[in-house]
Design a protein around this motif. Structure first.
Motif, PDB file in Angstrom:
ATOM      1  N   ALA A   1     -15.026   1.890   6.347  1.00  0.00           N
ATOM      2  CA  ALA A   1     -16.012   1.765   5.267  1.00  0.00           C
ATOM      3  C   ALA A   1     -15.643   2.545   4.010  1.00  0.00           C
ATOM      4  CB  ALA A   1     -17.371   2.252   5.774  1.00  0.00           C
ATOM      5  N   SER A   2     -14.666   3.463   4.116  1.00  0.00           N
ATOM      6  CA  SER A   2     -14.438   4.379   2.988  1.00  0.00           C
ATOM      7  C   SER A   2     -13.995   3.657   1.712  1.00  0.00           C
ATOM      8  CB  SER A   2     -13.418   5.455   3.378  1.00  0.00           C
ATOM      9  OG  SER A   2     -12.221   4.844   3.788  1.00  0.00           O
ATOM     10  N   GLY A   3     -13.415   2.472   1.835  1.00  0.00           N
ATOM     11  CA  GLY A   3     -12.993   1.733   0.649  1.00  0.00           C
ATOM     12  C   GLY A   3     -14.161   1.272  -0.212  1.00  0.00           C
ATOM     13  N   PHE A   4     -15.377   1.356   0.325  1.00  0.00           N
ATOM     14  CA  PHE A   4     -16.565   0.957  -0.443  1.00  0.00           C
ATOM     15  C   PHE A   4     -17.135   2.141  -1.228  1.00  0.00           C
ATOM     16  CE2 PHE A   4     -16.245  -2.325   2.745  1.00  0.00           C
ATOM     17  CZ  PHE A   4     -16.624  -3.478   2.074  1.00  0.00           C
ATOM     18  N   ILE A   5     -16.447   3.292  -1.155  1.00  0.00           N
ATOM     19  CA  ILE A   5     -16.916   4.465  -1.916  1.00  0.00           C
ATOM     20  C   ILE A   5     -16.082   4.544  -3.186  1.00  0.00           C
ATOM     21  CG2 ILE A   5     -17.267   6.968  -1.864  1.00  0.00           C
ATOM     22  CD1 ILE A   5     -17.352   6.765   1.203  1.00  0.00           C
ATOM     23  N   PRO A   6     -16.680   4.311  -4.348  1.00  0.00           N
ATOM     24  CA  PRO A   6     -15.871   4.261  -5.567  1.00  0.00           C
ATOM     25  C   PRO A   6     -15.277   5.613  -5.948  1.00  0.00           C
ATOM     26  CG  PRO A   6     -18.194   3.696  -6.015  1.00  0.00           C
ATOM     27  CD  PRO A   6     -18.082   3.989  -4.562  1.00  0.00           C
TER      28      PRO A   6
ATOM     29  N   TRP B   1      -6.253   1.593  12.920  1.00  0.00           N
ATOM     30  CA  TRP B   1      -7.466   1.035  12.325  1.00  0.00           C
ATOM     31  C   TRP B   1      -7.905  -0.120  13.206  1.00  0.00           C
ATOM     32  CZ3 TRP B   1      -9.476   4.063   8.958  1.00  0.00           C
ATOM     33  CH2 TRP B   1      -8.690   4.754   8.025  1.00  0.00           C
ATOM     34  N   ARG B   2      -9.203  -0.270  13.366  1.00  0.00           N
ATOM     35  CA  ARG B   2      -9.642  -1.334  14.288  1.00  0.00           C
ATOM     36  C   ARG B   2      -9.564  -2.710  13.627  1.00  0.00           C
ATOM     37  NH1 ARG B   2     -14.699  -0.041  17.577  1.00  0.00           N
ATOM     38  NH2 ARG B   2     -13.996  -1.982  18.544  1.00  0.00           N
ATOM     39  N   THR B   3      -9.687  -2.747  12.338  1.00  0.00           N
ATOM     40  CA  THR B   3      -9.553  -4.041  11.660  1.00  0.00           C
ATOM     41  C   THR B   3      -8.429  -3.921  10.643  1.00  0.00           C
ATOM     42  OG1 THR B   3     -11.907  -4.414  11.939  1.00  0.00           O
ATOM     43  CG2 THR B   3     -10.783  -5.800  10.331  1.00  0.00           C
ATOM     44  N   GLY B   4      -7.392  -4.695  10.848  1.00  0.00           N
ATOM     45  CA  GLY B   4      -6.232  -4.634   9.964  1.00  0.00           C
ATOM     46  C   GLY B   4      -6.389  -5.562   8.764  1.00  0.00           C
ATOM     47  N   PRO B   5      -5.342  -5.639   7.944  1.00  0.00           N
ATOM     48  CA  PRO B   5      -5.466  -6.339   6.655  1.00  0.00           C
ATOM     49  C   PRO B   5      -5.737  -7.835   6.772  1.00  0.00           C
ATOM     50  CG  PRO B   5      -3.177  -5.704   7.111  1.00  0.00           C
ATOM     51  CD  PRO B   5      -4.032  -5.040   8.145  1.00  0.00           C
TER      52      PRO B   5
ATOM     53  N   ARG C   1      -8.281  -1.199   0.807  1.00  0.00           N
ATOM     54  CA  ARG C   1      -7.846   0.065   0.193  1.00  0.00           C
ATOM     55  C   ARG C   1      -7.498   1.152   1.222  1.00  0.00           C
ATOM     56  NH1 ARG C   1     -12.131   1.901  -3.340  1.00  0.00           N
ATOM     57  NH2 ARG C   1     -11.908  -0.173  -4.221  1.00  0.00           N
ATOM     58  N   PRO C   2      -8.379   1.458   2.169  1.00  0.00           N
ATOM     59  CA  PRO C   2      -8.015   2.540   3.109  1.00  0.00           C
ATOM     60  C   PRO C   2      -6.757   2.213   3.902  1.00  0.00           C
ATOM     61  CG  PRO C   2     -10.271   1.782   3.470  1.00  0.00           C
ATOM     62  CD  PRO C   2      -9.673   0.869   2.465  1.00  0.00           C
ATOM     63  N   LEU C   3      -6.559   0.938   4.203  1.00  0.00           N
ATOM     64  CA  LEU C   3      -5.385   0.566   5.000  1.00  0.00           C
ATOM     65  C   LEU C   3      -4.118   0.787   4.198  1.00  0.00           C
ATOM     66  CD1 LEU C   3      -6.632  -2.839   6.509  1.00  0.00           C
ATOM     67  CD2 LEU C   3      -7.121  -0.542   7.289  1.00  0.00           C
ATOM     68  N   LYS C   4      -4.209   0.515   2.899  1.00  0.00           N
ATOM     69  CA  LYS C   4      -3.016   0.683   2.058  1.00  0.00           C
ATOM     70  C   LYS C   4      -2.715   2.153   1.820  1.00  0.00           C
ATOM     71  CE  LYS C   4      -3.375  -3.574  -0.614  1.00  0.00           C
ATOM     72  NZ  LYS C   4      -4.080  -4.132  -1.766  1.00  0.00           N
ATOM     73  N   GLU C   5      -3.790   2.954   1.766  1.00  0.00           N
ATOM     74  CA  GLU C   5      -3.575   4.361   1.418  1.00  0.00           C
ATOM     75  C   GLU C   5      -3.113   5.200   2.590  1.00  0.00           C
ATOM     76  OE1 GLU C   5      -7.268   5.562  -0.303  1.00  0.00           O
ATOM     77  OE2 GLU C   5      -6.852   4.500  -2.185  1.00  0.00           O
ATOM     78  N   ASP C   6      -3.361   4.731   3.793  1.00  0.00           N
ATOM     79  CA  ASP C   6      -3.032   5.562   4.951  1.00  0.00           C
ATOM     80  C   ASP C   6      -1.585   5.340   5.379  1.00  0.00           C
ATOM     81  OD1 ASP C   6      -3.141   7.177   7.163  1.00  0.00           O
ATOM     82  OD2 ASP C   6      -3.774   5.544   8.449  1.00  0.00           O
ATOM     83  N   PRO C   7      -0.766   6.359   5.262  1.00  0.00           N
ATOM     84  CA  PRO C   7       0.639   6.178   5.614  1.00  0.00           C
ATOM     85  C   PRO C   7       0.876   6.181   7.124  1.00  0.00           C
ATOM     86  CG  PRO C   7       0.248   8.428   4.918  1.00  0.00           C
ATOM     87  CD  PRO C   7      -1.069   7.726   4.836  1.00  0.00           C
TER      88      PRO C   7
END
Ligand SMILES: Cc1cc2nc3c(=O)[nH]c(=O)nc-3n(C[C@H](O)[C@H](O)[C@H](O)COP(=O)(O)OP(=O)(O)OC[C@H]3O[C@@H](n4cnc5c(N)ncnc54)[C@H](O)[C@@H]3O)c2cc1C
Length: 654
Positions: free
Chosen positions: A79-84, A103-107, A275-281
Motif C-alpha cells: 500500500a505504501s505507493g499510495f502515500i504521496p 512482495w505478495r503481488t508482483g508487477p 512504485r514500491p516494487l521498483k524502489e525495493d532493491p
C-alpha cells in the motif's frame, strides 16, 4: 411521508470485479425494480435468469443509493505507493510472503488488477445512471470503519443527510479473507447495521447442484470427483446478465483516509501499485532477464471484464477453443491455450471446483461455448460451429483444478526435507548457497534450457504455460534436481504470476512437490525429456534464451536432406553439452550457466531400430503420456535416463 434521506448500501467488492454474472449488482438492480424507479430491462430471449439467487428477500434493507467500493487489501498488495509523501510511514506492515519475503503481488498482477478495477469503474460510469466505483486501499475492516465513521461525523456536523442502510459482500473462504469478513461483521454489529454475506453463486457448478451432502464426501482424487459430475455440459446454471441500471452513487462520498491518496487515472493507479516494487532493491537479481528481440508475450492482455469477454469471443470465433485439446500442451504463442486464467483468477477460491472467478466467470465461458456448439452467436466460420460439444470445448470444461486451502499448507506434516532459504533444511545445505541457487533459477540461468526459458518468460510477462510450470515446480522442489523448499517456489509464483490464484497455485505446487492429494507419489519431471517431447525444434527455448538462437539444430544427411542433429538438440536443452567450438562461436565460453549448470542431467538419445527424426516428437522406450502408443513406429529413438530410482512423469493430473 417517506423519509427523503439518501440510504446508501455499501458493496465491498472482493474478487467479483465485474458487472455481468455478478449476483450483488444484479440484486441491486432488482432492488430498483421493486422500488419501481425504472423499467425492467429486456434480456435476450435465450438468457434465463437465476431467480432463486437474487430475488429480494426480507434480509434486504431498503436503499436508494449504492456505493461499490473496491479495496486493494494492504496485506496482499503493497500500500505504501499510495502515500504521496515519501517521509510518511505506511501504517501497514509490508505485504510480503512468509517464507521467502517476496512482495505478495508482483508487477504483472498489480498492473492487471489496476486495469481491472479501472475497467469496472468505466463500465459503471457508462451505464449513465450515476453509478461509479470507489477505489480504496487498506485493510478491508479499516476501510469499512472509516467510511461508516465519516458518514456518522458528517451527519452529526450537519454536512450530510446520508444514512448507511447496510453492507453487502461476497463470501470467500481463504483464511485472510475470512478474517476480513469477521472484521466487517463485527463493525456492522457494533453499528447495528445489516450485513449480507452473499453465498457463492459463481462457480462453474453451483454448490446446490453438487452430488455431495457433506464436504467429507468429497473424493480425495480430482478425477473421481469430476467423473461424478459428468456430463459437464448439462451442469452449470445460467449466468446473470449485466444490469442496465443501478442505484446511483450517494451524493456524499467518503474520501480515502490519510495518509493514502487514490490516483484519479488508470495510469496513476498502476504507478502507485508499482512504485514500491521498483524502489525495493531486495528482489533485484544480479542478472535479471531482458526481453529478447522479436519474442512476443503469450499473454499480452490487459486486465478487466471488457478484455476478458473480448478474449472469449476471439477464442470462439478464431477457432482456438475448438482446437484446445490438441494444442493445450503448447508453449509458444497466444492461442495454444485459452489464457483465461488471469481473468478468472481475480478471486480467492478454496473448494474443489472447475474454474475460478473474477473478471469473467466459468459459467459465462460455458454458455459462450454452448452457443457456439448449438450454432448461435459468433464463430460461424469455424468448422465445428453448431455441431455440439467437440474435443476442444469438452477439454476446456474439464480442466483440472484440485486445490487445497492456503491455510493448510503449513499444517501439512513434512513428508520430505527441502533446502531452506532462511535456515538449513537439515540436509547439510546452507541458506546462502540455496539463495544463490534460487537467484540463478529465477534469472533463468540454471543451464537447463526448458527451465531457463520458462523462468525468463514468467519473469518478463507474468505468464508461462501449464507444461512449463509443471517442469519448473518439479525442478525446483525435487531432490533429484534443486531440492529447494517448494513453498519458496510457490511464493515466487504468487509474486510473479499474472494469474496467481491461491488455490491453483498452492494446490499445484503441493501436487508437484509430492505433498498434495496425489494417488501416484514420487513424480519427477525430466526437463530434457519434456523438452524433447514438447519443444522438439527448440522454438520455445530459442524464443526466451536468445543466446542459443544461432545454434543450428539440423545437419545434412544426404543431398538436400536435413535431419535434426540430436547432439545439437541436447546442447540446446543443456548448453554444457555443446562442444567448445560451438560455445566459442556462440560467445558462451566461460558463461556461468553454460559451463557450471546447477544440475547436469545425464540423458542421451541414441538411435534405435528405426531411423531419423521427424519434426514431431521424439519418443523413447517406456514412454508414457500424451498420445500413448499412438506414434509408435514413427519415431524410433531410445532414451536413456540416469536419474536414479525416480519415476519420470510426463503428465500431471488429466
Ligand atoms: C506449479 C503450478 C502453479 C500454478 N499456478 C496457477 C495459478 O496461480 N493460477 C492459475 O490460474 N493457474 C495456475 N496453474 C495452473 C495452470 O498452469 C494455469 O491455470 C494455466 O497455465 C493457465 O493458462 P490458460 O488459461 O491458458 O489455461 P487453459 O489450458 O486454457 O485452461 C483453462 C482454464 O482452466 C484452469 N486450469 C487449467 N489448468 C489448470 C491446472 N493445472 N490447475 C488449475 N486450474 C487449471 C485455469 O483457470 C485456466 O484458465 C499452476 C500450475 C502449476 C503446475
Amino acid at each position: 411521508m417517506a423519509d427523503a434521506s439518501p440510504r446508501v448500501l455499501l458493496y465491498i467488492l472482493r474478487r467479483d470485479v465485474r458487472l455481468s454474472d455478478n449476483p450483488i449488482f444484479h440484486a441491486a438492480s432488482a432492488n430498483l425494480l421493486t422500488t419501481n424507479t425504472y423499467t425492467k430491462p429486456v434480456y435476450g430471449s435465450d438468457t434465463q435468469i437465476r431467480n432463486d439467487a437474487f430475488i429480494p428477500d426480507q434480509d434486504f434493507p431498503s436503499f436508494t443509493h449504492l456505493l461499490p467500493v473496491y479495496i486493494f487489501p494492504a496485506n496482499q498488495v503493497e500500500a505504501s505507493g499510495f502515500i504521496p509523501d515519501s517521509t510518511t510511514k505506511c501504517p501497514y506492515p509490508q505485504a510480503q510472503s512468509r517464507v521467502a519475503g517476496f512482495w505478495r503481488t508482483g508487477p504483472h498482477r498489480a498492473k492487471f488488477m489496476a486495469e481491472g478495477a479501472w475497467d469496472l469503474k468505466e463500465r459503471l460510469q457508462r451505464l449513465g445512471c450515476g453509478s461509479d466505483l470507489q477505489i480504496r486501499v487498506g485493510k478491508p475492516g479499516d476501510v469499512v470503519e472509516d467510511i461508516l465513521q465519516w458518514y456518522t461525523d458528517e451527519k452529526n456536523a450537519g454536512r450530510s443527510t446520508v444514512d448507511v442502510a447496510g453492507i453487502w459482500l461476497t463470501a470467500e473462504e481463504g483464511k485472510e479473507e475470512q478474517e476480513d469478513e469477521a472484521d466487517v461483521r463485527r463493525i456492522a454489529a457494533e453499528r447495528d447495521l445489516t450485513l449480507k454475506v452473499w453465498a457463492d453463486e459463481k462457480y462453474y457448478i453451483d454448490d446446490r447442484d453438487l452430488p455431495l451432502h457433506d464436504i467429507a464426501d468429497l473424493p480425495n482424487v480430482y478425477t473421481t470427483y469430476r467423473k461424478s459430475l459428468e456430463p459437464l455440459r448439462s451442469r452449470p446454471r445460467p449466468s446473470i446478465p449485466a444490469p442496465e441500471q443501478l442505484p446511483p452513487s450517494p451524493p456524499d462520498i467518503p474520501p480515502q483516509k490519510h495518509p493514502f491518496e487514490i490516483p484519479n487515472s488508470r495510469e496513476g493507479l498502476v504507478d502507485a501499485l508499482l512504485r514500491p516494487l521498483k524502489e525495493d532493491p531486495k528482489h533485484d537479481l544480479q542478472f535479471p532477464p531482458q526481453f529478447p528481440p522479436d519474442t512476443e508475450s503469450s499473454h499480452p492482455f490487459s486486465g478487466g471484464e471488457t478484455t476478458a469477454h473480448d478474449r472469449l469471443a476471439q477464442l470462439i470465433s478464431g477457432g482456438a477453443m475448438s482446437t484446445y485439446k490438441a494444442t493445450r500442451n503448447g508453449m509458444v504463442g497466444v492461442d495454444y491455450s485459452t489464457k483465461l486464467s488471469a481473468f478468472l483468477a481475480q478471486v480467492k477460491r478454496l473448494r474443489i471446483d472447475f474454474m475460478l472467478v473474477g473478471y469473467i466467470t466459468a459459467r459465462q465461458i460455458h454458455w459462450a461455448m454452448m452457443d457456439f456448439e448449438e450454432g448461435k452467436g459468433p464463430g460461424e466460420i469455424v468448422s465445428d460451429y453448431g455441431k455440439g460439444e467437440n474435443d476442444g470445448t469438452a477439454g476446456v470444461r474439464r480442466r483440472p483444478n484440485d486445490v487445497e486451502p492456503e491455510s493448510h499448507y503449513e499444517q501439512r506434516p513434512p513428508r520430505k526435507r527441502w533446502k531452506g532459504v532462511n535456515e538449513s533444511g537439515g540436509l547439510g545445505d546452507t541458506p546462502e548457497r540455496t539463495r544463490e541457487v534460487f537467484s540463478r533459477f529465477r534469472s533463468g540461468r540454471t543451464g537447463i534450457g526448458l527451465i531457463d526459458a520458462a523462468n525468463r518468460e514468467v519473469f518478463l510477462t507474468g505468464y508461462t504455460s501449464n507444461r512449463a510450470r509443471q517442469n519448473v515446480a518439479s525442478f525446483l522442489s525435487n531432490s533429484s534436481h534443486l531440492g529447494i523448499d517448494w513453498r519458496v517456489g510457490a511464493e515466487w509464483y504468487e509474486y510473479i504470476l499474472v494469474d496467481y490464484d491461491m488455490a491453483s497455485n498452492w494446490g499445484n505446487w503441493q501436487y508437484v512437490a509430492g505433498v498434495g492429494n496425489d494417488p501416484r507419489q514420487g513424480r519427477v519431471f525430466n526437463p530434457v525429456k519434456q523438452a524433447l517431447d514438447y519443444d522438439p525444434q527448440g522454438k520455445y527455448i530459442k524464443a526466451w534464451v536468445p543466446e542459443l538462437r544461432q545454434l543450428s539444430l539440423t545437419k545434412s544427411v544426404a543431398m538436400s536432406r536435413q535431419e535434426i542433429d540430436e547432439q545439437k538438440l541436447m546442447g540446446l536443452y543443456q548448453a554444457w553439452r555443446l562442444g567448445d567450438w560451438e560455445k566459442d562461436r556462440l560467445g558462451l565460453r566461460g558463461v556461468e550457466w553454460v559451463e557450471w549448470p546447477l544440475v547436469k542431467i545425464q540423458f542421451s538419445v541414441s538411435r534405435g531400430r528405426g531411423k531419423g527424426v521427424s519434426d514431431g516428437r521424439i519418443r523413447g522406450r517406456g514412454w508414457r503420456g500424451r498420445g500413448r502408443g499412438g506414434d509408435r513406429g514413427k519415431k524410433r529413438f531410445e532414451i536413456e535416463e540416469k536419474l536414479g530410482n525416480v519415476r519420470i512423469a510426463d503428465e500431471i493430473g488429466e
